[in-house]
Design a protein around this motif. Structure first.
Motif, PDB file in Angstrom:
ATOM      1  N   PHE A 293       1.628   8.118  15.934  1.00 18.86           N
ATOM      2  CA  PHE A 293       0.771   9.115  15.305  1.00 18.86           C
ATOM      3  C   PHE A 293      -0.140   8.358  14.338  1.00 18.86           C
ATOM      4  CE2 PHE A 293       4.339  11.262  16.949  1.00 18.86           C
ATOM      5  CZ  PHE A 293       4.048  12.605  17.084  1.00 18.86           C
ATOM      6  N   THR A 294      -1.440   8.453  14.514  1.00 19.96           N
ATOM      7  CA  THR A 294      -2.369   7.602  13.778  1.00 19.96           C
ATOM      8  C   THR A 294      -3.430   8.413  13.051  1.00 19.96           C
ATOM      9  OG1 THR A 294      -2.092   5.888  15.475  1.00 19.96           O
ATOM     10  CG2 THR A 294      -3.962   5.650  13.980  1.00 19.96           C
ATOM     11  N   GLN A 295      -3.744   8.002  11.810  1.00 17.00           N
ATOM     12  CA  GLN A 295      -4.856   8.607  11.098  1.00 17.00           C
ATOM     13  C   GLN A 295      -5.478   7.574  10.171  1.00 17.00           C
ATOM     14  OE1 GLN A 295      -2.919  11.778   8.731  1.00 17.00           O
ATOM     15  NE2 GLN A 295      -3.546  10.642   6.913  1.00 17.00           N
ATOM     16  N   THR A 296      -6.746   7.753   9.857  1.00 15.22           N
ATOM     17  CA  THR A 296      -7.426   6.859   8.926  1.00 15.22           C
ATOM     18  C   THR A 296      -7.010   7.217   7.507  1.00 15.22           C
ATOM     19  OG1 THR A 296      -9.341   8.343   8.834  1.00 15.22           O
ATOM     20  CG2 THR A 296      -9.409   6.556  10.449  1.00 15.22           C
ATOM     21  N   VAL A 297      -6.991   6.220   6.626  1.00 14.74           N
ATOM     22  CA  VAL A 297      -6.628   6.453   5.228  1.00 14.74           C
ATOM     23  C   VAL A 297      -7.574   5.684   4.320  1.00 14.74           C
ATOM     24  CG1 VAL A 297      -4.192   6.869   5.679  1.00 14.74           C
ATOM     25  CG2 VAL A 297      -4.972   4.548   5.257  1.00 14.74           C
ATOM     26  N   ALA A 298      -7.723   6.192   3.118  1.00 22.74           N
ATOM     27  CA  ALA A 298      -8.479   5.504   2.073  1.00 22.74           C
ATOM     28  C   ALA A 298      -7.491   4.884   1.097  1.00 22.74           C
ATOM     29  CB  ALA A 298      -9.404   6.478   1.354  1.00 22.74           C
ATOM     30  N   GLU A 299      -7.839   3.750   0.543  1.00 19.36           N
ATOM     31  CA  GLU A 299      -6.921   3.035  -0.341  1.00 19.36           C
ATOM     32  C   GLU A 299      -6.499   3.902  -1.532  1.00 19.36           C
ATOM     33  OE1 GLU A 299      -4.346   0.293  -1.371  1.00 19.36           O
ATOM     34  OE2 GLU A 299      -5.644   0.054   0.388  1.00 19.36           O
ATOM     35  N   LYS A 300      -7.430   4.651  -2.086  1.00 19.28           N
ATOM     36  CA  LYS A 300      -7.130   5.442  -3.277  1.00 19.28           C
ATOM     37  C   LYS A 300      -6.204   6.623  -2.988  1.00 19.28           C
ATOM     38  CE  LYS A 300     -11.380   8.181  -2.839  1.00 19.28           C
ATOM     39  NZ  LYS A 300     -12.643   8.587  -3.522  1.00 19.28           N
ATOM     40  N   SER A 301      -6.157   7.067  -1.737  1.00 20.20           N
ATOM     41  CA  SER A 301      -5.302   8.213  -1.388  1.00 20.20           C
ATOM     42  C   SER A 301      -4.226   7.834  -0.381  1.00 20.20           C
ATOM     43  CB  SER A 301      -6.159   9.350  -0.818  1.00 20.20           C
ATOM     44  OG  SER A 301      -6.834   8.927   0.358  1.00 20.20           O
ATOM     45  N   LYS A 302      -3.950   6.548  -0.252  1.00 20.76           N
ATOM     46  CA  LYS A 302      -3.031   6.065   0.776  1.00 20.76           C
ATOM     47  C   LYS A 302      -1.638   6.673   0.636  1.00 20.76           C
ATOM     48  CE  LYS A 302      -1.148   1.793   2.728  1.00 20.76           C
ATOM     49  NZ  LYS A 302      -1.160   0.314   2.663  1.00 20.76           N
ATOM     50  N   GLU A 303      -1.120   6.743  -0.573  1.00 19.29           N
ATOM     51  CA  GLU A 303       0.231   7.265  -0.783  1.00 19.29           C
ATOM     52  C   GLU A 303       0.323   8.726  -0.374  1.00 19.29           C
ATOM     53  OE1 GLU A 303       3.517   7.762  -4.388  1.00 19.29           O
ATOM     54  OE2 GLU A 303       1.776   6.446  -4.652  1.00 19.29           O
ATOM     55  N   ASP A 304      -0.667   9.528  -0.775  1.00 22.19           N
ATOM     56  CA  ASP A 304      -0.664  10.949  -0.411  1.00 22.19           C
ATOM     57  C   ASP A 304      -0.852  11.133   1.085  1.00 22.19           C
ATOM     58  OD1 ASP A 304      -0.314  11.690  -3.043  1.00 22.19           O
ATOM     59  OD2 ASP A 304      -2.463  11.930  -3.431  1.00 22.19           O
ATOM     60  N   ASP A 305      -1.733  10.314   1.687  1.00 21.22           N
ATOM     61  CA  ASP A 305      -1.958  10.403   3.134  1.00 21.22           C
ATOM     62  C   ASP A 305      -0.688  10.059   3.911  1.00 21.22           C
ATOM     63  OD1 ASP A 305      -4.595  11.110   2.764  1.00 21.22           O
ATOM     64  OD2 ASP A 305      -5.352   9.071   2.936  1.00 21.22           O
ATOM     65  N   GLU A 306       0.043   9.067   3.413  1.00 21.54           N
ATOM     66  CA  GLU A 306       1.274   8.667   4.090  1.00 21.54           C
ATOM     67  C   GLU A 306       2.314   9.783   4.019  1.00 21.54           C
ATOM     68  OE1 GLU A 306       4.414   4.921   4.288  1.00 21.54           O
ATOM     69  OE2 GLU A 306       3.008   5.082   2.612  1.00 21.54           O
ATOM     70  N   LYS A 307       2.454  10.412   2.857  1.00 23.33           N
ATOM     71  CA  LYS A 307       3.404  11.512   2.711  1.00 23.33           C
ATOM     72  C   LYS A 307       3.030  12.665   3.636  1.00 23.33           C
ATOM     73  CE  LYS A 307       4.699  10.560  -2.095  1.00 23.33           C
ATOM     74  NZ  LYS A 307       4.638  11.070  -3.498  1.00 23.33           N
ATOM     75  N   ARG A 308       1.729  12.924   3.741  1.00 25.22           N
ATOM     76  CA  ARG A 308       1.263  14.020   4.583  1.00 25.22           C
ATOM     77  C   ARG A 308       1.543  13.734   6.055  1.00 25.22           C
ATOM     78  NH1 ARG A 308      -3.524  13.733   3.078  1.00 25.22           N
ATOM     79  NH2 ARG A 308      -3.243  15.008   1.206  1.00 25.22           N
TER      80      ARG A 308
END
Length: 220
Positions: free
Chosen positions: A71-86
């Motif tokens: 399962f793949t999605q793009t992430v931004a460095e500043k929101s990486k932690e929140d994106d990973e949890k999501r």
């Protein structure tokens, strides 16, 4: 000798550095279904039917997870932690492993079913193939190990670029988890998670495929 194992949703293929033809085939449906391990004992038996026991020494093996398992999605460095949890929250498995892959300064977060690849790693070890690294297929493409083909040369390239591939490796714990013998319930809320997980997977996979296509066309 070294080996490259390619894991799909319900199949396993093994490529050796000194044997031209791959080994493996479909995994029994009594062992795995929908990327979930139903029975690790059945998985061990299924792998034993697909792959020969190594004769003398343990063969170091890299396990590659096909795109259909990720399962793949793009992430931004500043929101990486929140994106990973999501992403972990909508990925429909009890134990989710993640890694990141950076392509031209764009980070991709990749999640998968940790129970599945670790169960397969244990089954491979029982046949004499010791998994030392677990990576997504996209990592091989990005690092120029392959353009889609897999053969003896590919196996050698994988082990020549191990230091680079480690940067996008999934965590690997070989101890057996007690929960592996049961399949998580799909009733109520978990079923909703499964649905949203596949929606995110479809959107993320499409975006990732387009980005990788653009990257390689531009570099051609």
């Amino acid at each position: 000798m070294s080996a490259l194992a390619i894991l799909r949703s319900e199949a396993l293929y093994l490529y050796l550095s000194d044997i031209p033809a791959p080994l493996g085939g479909s995994i029994s449906r009594t062992a795995v279904a929908d990327m979930e391990v139903i029975s690790e004992d059945e998985l061990v038996l299924s792998v034993a039917k697909l792959l020969p026991q190594t004769s003398k020494t343990v063969i170091p093996t890299v396990l590659v997870l096909s795109d259909e398992l990720c399962f793949t999605q793009t992430v931004a460095e500043k929101s990486k932690e929140d994106d990973e949890k999501r992403l972990i929250g909508v990925t429909p498995f009890a134990h989710v492993a993640t890694t990141t892959l950076t392509v031209q300064e764009q980070q991709y977060l990749i999640a998968t079913n940790q129970d599945y690849y670790e169960s397969v790693s244990r089954a491979l070890a029982l046949r004499g193939y010791q998994v030392t690294l677990v990576i997504p297929w996209s990592s091989l493409i990005h690092h120029g190990v392959t353009k889609g083909e897999v053969d003896m040369v590919t196996v050698k390239r994988v082990f020549d670029t191990m230091s680079d591939l480690r940067s996008s490796a999934f965590p690997l714990v070989v101890e057996k988890k007690e929960s592996l013998s049961t399949v998580p319930s799909t009733k109520g809320k978990p079923q909703q998670k499964f649905l949203w997980g596949w929606i995110v997977f479809g959107v993320g996979a499409s975006a990732y495929a387009f980005a990788m296509y653009w990257f390689f066309i531009r570099g051609a």
